[in-house]
Design a protein around this motif. Structure first.
Motif, short mmCIF file in Angstrom:
data_model
loop_
_atom_site.label_atom_id
_atom_site.label_comp_id
_atom_site.label_asym_id
_atom_site.label_seq_id
_atom_site.Cartn_x
_atom_site.Cartn_y
_atom_site.Cartn_z
N ILE A 125 -11.91 -3.01 5.17
CA ILE A 125 -10.95 -3.12 6.11
C ILE A 125 -9.74 -3.85 5.58
O ILE A 125 -8.59 -3.49 5.84
CB ILE A 125 -11.48 -4.03 7.10
N LEU A 126 -10.01 -4.84 4.52
CA LEU A 126 -8.82 -5.48 3.89
C LEU A 126 -7.99 -4.69 3.21
O LEU A 126 -6.74 -4.76 3.30
CB LEU A 126 -9.31 -6.60 3.19
N GLY A 127 -8.52 -3.77 2.40
CA GLY A 127 -7.80 -2.77 1.42
C GLY A 127 -6.88 -1.58 2.54
O GLY A 127 -6.05 -1.47 2.14
N THR A 128 -7.63 -1.53 3.79
CA THR A 128 -6.77 -0.60 4.68
C THR A 128 -5.65 -1.26 5.21
O THR A 128 -4.70 -0.91 5.46
CB THR A 128 -7.89 -0.06 5.61
N MET A 129 -5.94 -2.49 5.51
CA MET A 129 -4.68 -3.28 6.09
C MET A 129 -3.76 -3.51 5.04
O MET A 129 -2.45 -3.31 5.43
CB MET A 129 -5.17 -4.84 6.26
N ALA A 130 -4.00 -3.63 3.90
CA ALA A 130 -2.77 -3.72 2.94
C ALA A 130 -2.08 -2.18 2.48
O ALA A 130 -0.97 -2.27 2.18
CB ALA A 130 -3.57 -4.00 1.49
N TYR A 131 -3.08 -1.23 2.45
CA TYR A 131 -2.37 -0.07 2.35
C TYR A 131 -1.52 0.58 3.32
O TYR A 131 -0.59 1.29 3.26
CB TYR A 131 -3.64 0.69 1.88
N ARG A 132 -2.08 0.45 4.71
CA ARG A 132 -1.41 0.95 5.95
C ARG A 132 -0.86 0.09 6.64
O ARG A 132 -0.02 0.65 7.41
CB ARG A 132 -2.53 1.61 6.63
N GLY A 133 -0.92 -1.23 6.41
CA GLY A 133 0.03 -2.16 7.22
C GLY A 133 -0.67 -2.58 8.46
O GLY A 133 -1.74 -1.76 8.99
N VAL A 134 -0.42 -3.52 9.24
CA VAL A 134 -1.04 -3.91 10.26
C VAL A 134 0.03 -4.26 11.32
O VAL A 134 1.34 -4.71 11.12
CB VAL A 134 -1.60 -5.45 10.22
N GLY A 135 -0.16 -3.53 12.55
CA GLY A 135 0.84 -3.81 13.95
C GLY A 135 0.29 -4.52 14.65
O GLY A 135 -0.82 -4.55 15.37
N LEU A 136 0.93 -5.69 15.37
CA LEU A 136 0.58 -6.46 16.40
C LEU A 136 1.66 -6.42 17.55
O LEU A 136 2.94 -6.46 17.40
CB LEU A 136 0.69 -7.79 15.94
N ARG A 137 1.16 -5.96 18.73
CA ARG A 137 2.20 -5.57 19.71
C ARG A 137 2.86 -6.90 20.28
O ARG A 137 3.95 -6.96 20.73
CB ARG A 137 1.36 -4.89 20.81
N ILE A 138 2.20 -7.89 20.20
CA ILE A 138 2.62 -9.16 20.91
C ILE A 138 3.69 -9.71 20.01
O ILE A 138 4.74 -10.52 20.53
CB ILE A 138 1.59 -10.16 20.80
N PHE A 139 3.82 -9.12 18.55
CA PHE A 139 5.40 -9.32 18.08
C PHE A 139 6.33 -8.32 17.99
O PHE A 139 7.34 -8.36 17.49
CB PHE A 139 4.91 -9.84 16.48
N GLY A 140 6.08 -7.31 19.12
CA GLY A 140 7.17 -6.36 19.30
C GLY A 140 7.35 -5.27 18.16
O GLY A 140 8.30 -4.77 17.99
N GLY A 141 6.35 -5.15 17.36
CA GLY A 141 6.22 -4.28 16.38
C GLY A 141 6.27 -2.79 16.71
O GLY A 141 5.70 -2.46 17.92
N GLU A 142 6.46 -1.79 15.65
CA GLU A 142 6.56 -0.60 16.07
C GLU A 142 4.78 0.13 16.25
O GLU A 142 4.78 0.98 16.69
CB GLU A 142 7.24 0.46 14.81
N GLN A 143 3.98 -0.52 15.59
CA GLN A 143 2.66 -0.23 15.50
C GLN A 143 1.83 -1.30 16.73
O GLN A 143 2.25 -2.55 16.64
CB GLN A 143 1.94 -0.29 14.14
#
Length: 512
Positions: A125-143
């Motif tokens: 999971i940590l590797g996937t977060m680093a490779y694919r990126g993490v999106g948080l809607r509360i910060f208005g991100g694209e993901q």
């Protein structure tokens, strides 16, 4: 001579800090009362950091089936998820202060393998977060989807927490009974949302069932009124019933009472419109009968005849049932149900087939590094596509097959780690069943029956997740706590005097 380590000095220092804190709190109380209460709660938590692991574990078990959420908090986390988060620093402090107690906890081979596999899953999971990126809607991100990453990581502590909590059988039993009773809170939230605008503020404290919002808004389009809370209440009711006595009594001398009660609870759950309610009840009952050694030729024949009568009655009265129940039983071949319920069920069936086709076609792209839990924000998904429901389900990761879903989300390494974890926890469940069955059914305590129910629920959950559900965003919720409970219960049974080998397999009684 002044000694800063002297006990009187430390007492005076603590008293001085307390007085200053009291003055500051009194000055801020009028303007920021919630902040003061939060600060006091934080002080209580920090003050009990090294001793509250058991309390947090108890709260996780008791609150997990409940609809209770942390009010006014972004993401609407459940209270039991907050308790799991607080368990991380508590376990760290507990380990630092009680290192000798930690050393005494000797994990056997199955536990070590299961925890190692869980650690590998977290690493993926940590590797996937680093490779694919993490999106948080509360910060208005694209993901969006970052909450799922956080949720999976936070809940990964549950097996360790359950092992180190040091429950007694009574404490564990009371926590589970409390949780089953608190499942009724979902009825409060759903009725509040559906019927009473005046009570809408309650939804700051109670979460809706899964798909509760979709069920309410979809009623106008499909005409099928569904209540997801009924599935939670029915599952809790069946659990309470199945631990009340061994199956040979429930389906023997008490059959005239417990038989109709089981049917009524399953029927209540079918009011949610979920077809997997029926499948879950049947699978859990089958595995419970297996771990309790209920089956023999005469009972098999009796259960087949009873099942045939029930199915025949269902076919005969199907059209008289509520539409949500008709939708739940629509998978029975040739059953005559309302065209409205049939059309609604057929639509979701076709959507599932299309989603599976898309998932199979995309699997070569993600077999090594999964696509992760991130997804496009709902407000950026296409709304004019004729297969919009299919694209929405696929974007959410609803693949309806656990093997394919884990492969697409976390790649082959995530799939292997998850299967390794499930395999070794399944061995622990079998060993727990062996420990309980060293006594005859007439000698089983309430806790023994709880242990056997947990075993049955584990095998049913594994079967249904990997064959029909496949929503990997719920993997840790589905297996983390249940695995921890199985490990904790096996430890408690081992403490009763049975001798086990390095794998945790019971060999012989000490008193034998």
């Amino acid at each position: 001579m002044f000694d800063p380590d002297a006990l009187p000095f430390r007492r005076a220092l603590i008293a001085g800090i307390a007085c200053v804190a009291a003055v500051v709190a009194g000055a801020m109380l009028a303007d920021q009362p919630y902040l003061i209460f939060a600060g006091l709660a934080g002080l209580v938590y920090v003050g009990t950091l090294t001793v509250n692991c058991r309390a947090l574990a108890w709260l996780v078990i008791a609150l997990q089936p409940a609809a209770l959420i942390v009010p006014f908090f972004p993401g609407r986390p459940f209270w039991w998820e907050l308790c799991a988060l607080l368990a991380w620093p508590s376990l760290l402090a507990y380990g630092l202060v009680n290192r000798r107690k930690i050393e005494v906890v000797a994990f056997d081979r199955a536990e070590r393998w299961a925890l190692a596999a869980l650690g590998g899953y977290v690493a993926v999971i940590l590797g996937t977060m680093a490779y694919r990126g993490v999106g948080l809607r509360i910060f208005g991100g694209e993901q969006m989807g970052g909450r799922v990453y956080v949720q999976q990581l936070v809940l990964s502590i549950l097996p360790v927490l359950m092992l180190l909590a040091g429950f007694s059988q009574k404490q564990l039993r009371m926590a589970m009974i409390t949780g089953w009773l608190l499942s009724l809170t979902y009825i409060v939230s759903e009725l509040t949302f559906a019927r009473s605008q005046d009570m809408a503020p309650l939804l700051y404290f109670f979460e809706l069932p899964v798909d509760g919002l979709n069920f309410s808004t979809g009623y106008d389009a499909s005409g099928v009124r569904r209540f997801g809370s009924l599935a939670a209440v029915a599952g809790a009711g069946l659990s309470l019933l199945w631990v009340a006595a061994p199956l040979r009594e429930l389906l023997g001398r008490w059959l005239l009472v417990t038989g109709p009660l089981m049917v009524a609870l399953v029927g209540l759950g079918l009011g949610s419109g979920y077809r997997n309610v029926f499948a879950s009840a049947i699978c859990t009952l089958f595995f419970l009968a297996w771990v309790q050694r209920f089956w023999n030729p005469s009972r098999v024949i009796s259960m087949v005849l009873v099942g045939a009568v029930m199915v025949g009655g269902l076919y005969f009265f199907a059209k008289e049932l509520p539409l949500s129940v008709q939708r739940s039983v629509s998978f029975f071949p040739g059953i005559a149900i309302s065209p409205i319920a049939k059309a609604d069920a057929a639509t979701t069936n076709s959507d599932r087939v299309e989603v599976l086709k898309l998932a199979i076609a995309d699997s070569p792209k993600y077999w090594l590094f999964g696509r992760g839990f991130g997804m496009d924000r709902f407000d950026r998904l296409p709304v004019d596509d004729p297969n919009d429901s299919v694209s929405m389900l696929y974007s959410q990761g609803m693949f309806y097959n656990g093997f394919l879903g884990t492969l697409l989300k976390l790649g082959v390494f995530g799939l292997l780690c998850s299967l390794l974890f499930v395999w070794h926890v399944s061995k622990i469940a079998l060993q727990l069943g062996l420990l309980v069955r060293r006594r005859t059914p007439s000698e089983w305590s309430f806790f023994d029956r709880v242990c056997l129910l947990l075993c049955a629920q584990w095998f049913a959950a594994v079967l249904l997740f990997y064959l029909t559900n496949g929503d990997v965003t719920w993997w840790m919720q589905s297996f983390g706590l249940l695995a921890g409970l199985l490990m904790a219960c096996r430890r408690l049974k081992q403490d009763e005097g049975f001798v086990v080998d390095s794998d945790g397999v019971p060999k012989a009684s000490v008193t034998a």
